[in-house]
Every structure is written in structure tokens, then in C-alpha cells.
Scaffold this active site. Structure first.
Site, short mmCIF file in Angstrom:
data_model
loop_
_atom_site.label_atom_id
_atom_site.label_comp_id
_atom_site.label_asym_id
_atom_site.label_seq_id
_atom_site.Cartn_x
_atom_site.Cartn_y
_atom_site.Cartn_z
CG ASP A 128 54.44 -61.68 42.96
OD1 ASP A 128 54.47 -60.29 43.17
OD2 ASP A 128 52.75 -61.25 42.79
NE ARG A 133 54.41 -55.16 36.62
CZ ARG A 133 53.89 -53.61 36.97
NH1 ARG A 133 54.48 -53.07 37.60
NH2 ARG A 133 52.49 -53.49 36.69
NE ARG A 180 50.90 -66.08 45.67
CZ ARG A 180 52.31 -64.92 45.93
NH1 ARG A 180 53.05 -63.99 44.88
NH2 ARG A 180 52.92 -65.35 47.05
#
Lengths: 244, 244
Positions: free
Chosen positions: A52, A50, A197
Site C-alpha cells: 500500500d 501490492r 497492519r
């Protein structure tokens, strides 16, 4: 009933992420709309990751189940005629009924790009985080080493992650420079919410000289999100490939 | 009064071209707004080329006049902090008061990119025209040859062009392949309205085998727009550089 797997690519800039959300453009919705038109039935896809809002994919994997007898070798070309220009299908094959793109995955690879030069770029900057001060690549490479292996990565998981365990195996983490771009490539058996990230954001703190390279192993061992660096922005991140 | 020249880059996808238009986002407006904030005065810029909606620039040149004593070496960094991410300044210098980016130009270079493979690309496709059938590059190279030199290019000018003369000198026109991308590079002393896109659209007809290579010289000599091929779409075109 047939189960079909697709490899897809997208520029995530104009999407609120992969997963369907009410009233917002998502990659999943764009795909399901195009598949619905192609197959003349309502289609629901499952994705491997999924991603972002703003994150890109060069090799996202999705799967769906259909009654339609369309030859699988026709799916890619037909689908691309119906998809918006920032989403494309690159491969399709038939898979067993129990194939799930997320749960069946053995290995995922992400790349995070940093444009490291004084000037921004309207072309490269769409897929890279612009960091103007020169980064110490050797220090970032040193800091990355203790992250490789099986660890509890809780320190690099953003709030909101729902995974049962925060233990993951990172097979590889390389930091390479190519012209003025620095590429962080991460391969692992899975990644926590925003883990890539957060790892990159922490390594860039090291590259900027704000945090010593040795500190990253301490952050990892702490299992505390507040110890790690800031989250790198989404647009530098690309999901590259998934192996089964 | 000082006159300052800027080299700027932009991704033209989300702009209605370079030149200011009422109620539409244009590169000129984005620039003038950022310069206005930087210099604390209303600024009007002149551009070397009024690139159309969707056309990109790696080396557009603009100039403006200001009373502000800002050191010219500070302009680029300060301006980039105020510009949107799809527009960037790459160089600034002071020029004589009579410098005009369009009228002073001696040579302009454009590149037009075609992505020539069955599958589209969300990444490359933003800056390249996707043509799926294989193109005959040798035929396009042959067809391009008679266009080089000083000619009346009326056959390749779109309706709406206001130039007094349709004679231009094309210094060079190369057709090169790089992986799955075909690059048409055109250098000339000036270009008519949509001339690059009309030349490329005509050469692609040759590459597709719809028009024989020898036909392009006949089209040029005809000076008739209806003889030439269709206009290639804007997003494949990039203004590369301008020499003075």
C-alpha cells in the site's frame, strides 16, 4: 522470450503504493519506466505483493518477460543507474516462463516497526510508527500467540480485500524490542488485505492496556472486522522477504 | 523576557536548508511557524549552524526570546505535536539573555556518511553518499591527519563564504568503517562554508586512488580552493552536536 526475476527495495514514503494507478507515482511505474529505457521495449512487471501507499520493501520480488538478450548479471547495476534513489534493485536471475512472483510464493515475511518513546524521531520515524506511551511488550507477546497457525483471519482483513478465502497460515509472529524500537515480525503463506497492519493495530491496543491480551483470540474467532483494533499506519511496515 | 534554547533534529531532504528563504520550505520557517502557534506570538529563532539544503541534523541548537510564561519542560512535547514529522525537538532549557547559539558555541561536531558498496540503498542512501568503488580507508586516514590542528582552511572553503578569517581549529577528524558505511567525524571550533563537504570530497578522491594521501597536506598549505577535490553531496552530512 526470457523471464527475469528481480529483488527490489524501496522507501515507500513518496509512492502511492506498488501497483500502477493513473496519474500517481507508484513503484511499479518507476520500475517499468527504468526497465523500458534499459531494454528498449515496453515492459510490464508483476509484483509479489501490492504494498500500500507508504509501505516499504527490503525484499519485494517482481518478474517480467523480455526479448532483450541483456546478460542477467548486468541487469542490477544498469537498472540502478536508471531508477530514482528511493528504489533499488538488489538481485536478478532468470526463471522459468511460468514463474509468477505472487502465485509461486510459498512464504512472505513482513516487519512492522514501532518507535516506542516519548519523543518522535525525524530519522527513525520515517520507517516506524511513533507510539509515545510505554507499551507492555509481554502482553503483546501473549496476545500474539493464538494468531500463529492456520486460521480464518477475516477479522483482520480490511474492506476491499478480494481474496476468495480468508484462511491463511501464519508460521510465526514475534514481538521483539531493540533499543526504543519494537519489531513485529510476521511470516506466513500469504496475507489478506491490510492484515499485518490490522494485527499490529490490535496488538498495540493490548500493549496500551486498552484491551486484555486474552481478547485477541476472541477477536480472531469472531471473524468480524469490527471486533479488531484500528489499522496501524502504513509507514511502519516493510515487506522483508519472499521465499519460493 | 525569557530566552529559551532548543536542541532539534531534522531530516533535511525536503528542505532548502536551515535558514529562511522566500517561498521555499526551510527548517527555520517550520520551527518559527510551530513556535508561533505554540506561544501565540511571532517568534524569530537563531540557529547555531546554517546547514545547507539537504543536510541533516541530529543536534542543531536554536534559541529564541519570548514573553510567554510556558514552563520550559513543556516546550518539547507541545512543540513536537505542531512540527512536521521530519523535524523534532529533543530538549529545551532556559539560558541567559545574551546566549547566541552560533557565537556562544565552543565546539561543533559533524558526521559525513558514505555508503561504500556496489549497490545503492533506498534506506541508507537517504543519509549517505553512495560511492560504488571500494575506498582505501587507510589512505584516507593518513590523508586526514595533517588537517587536524589550527590551520588556514581557505583551500576547503566554497566561494560565497563570508567569514572574516579562514583560520579554524579542527580538534579531531576520524575515518571509521561500520559494515558498508564509512563515517567521517569532524570536531572543530567552527567550520567555513562547505568546509566539511570539501574535506570529505577531497579525502574520497584519495580513497579512490586518484590523489595520493600526501597531497592533502599540500592542498591545505596552498590555501587555494582549486587545489582541493570536489564538494561531497549534501545528503551524506549530519550536524551531530554543539557544545557551549
Amino acid at each position: 522470450m526470457r523471464r527475469i526475476r528481480l529483488i527490489i527495495q524501496y522507501d515507500g514514503t513518496d509512492y502511492a503504493g506498488f501497483q500502477v494507478q493513473p496519474d500517481r507515482p507508484t513503484v511499479q511505474r518507476a520500475l517499468e519506466e527504468a526497465l523500458g529505457r534499459l531494454l528498449c521495449e515496453a515492459v510490464r512487471v508483476q509484483g509479489a505483493s501490492r504494498t500500500d501507499a507508504g509501505v516499504h520493501a527490503a525484499g519485494q520480488v517482481v518478474a517480467f518477460t523480455t526479448e532483450n538478450p541483456i546478460p542477467v548479471e548486468r541487469v542490477v547495476l544498469a537498472l540502478n543507474a536508471l531508477l530514482p534513489p528511493d528504489v533499488a534493485a538488489v538481485a536478478a536471475d532468470e526463471v522459468p516462463a511460468d514463474f509468477h512472483p505472487q502465485y509461486s510464493a510459498r512464504r512472505k515475511q513482513y516487519v512492522y516497526r514501532v518507535l516506542n518513546r516519548p519523543l518522535p524521531s525525524p530519522f527513525l520515524g520515517r520507517h516506524a510508527w511513533h507510539v509515545a506511551p510505554p507499551l507492555d511488550v509481554a502482553a503483546m507477546q501473549r496476545a500474539a500467540r493464538p494468531l500463529v497457525g492456520e486460521h480464518d483471519f477475516a477479522a483482520f482483513r480490511a474492506a476491499g480485500g478480494a481474496a476468495k478465502t480468508t484462511v491463511r497460515e501464519l508460521f510465526d509472529l514475534t514481538v521483539c524490542t531493540q533499543d526504543e524500537t519494537i519489531e513485529f515480525t510476521l511470516c506466513g503463506n500469504g496475507f489478506l488485505y491490510m492484515m499485518v497492519r490490522n494485527v499490529v493495530g490490535t496488538l498495540v491496543e493490548v500493549g496500551l492496556g486498552r484491551v486484555p491480551a486474552e481478547r485477541v483470540a476472541v477477536v480472531l474467532a469472531s471473524r468480524s472486522r469490527s471486533m479488531a483494533g484500528p489499522t496501524a499506519p502504513p509507514h511502519g511496515l516493510t515487506l522483508v522477504r519472499i521465499d519460493y
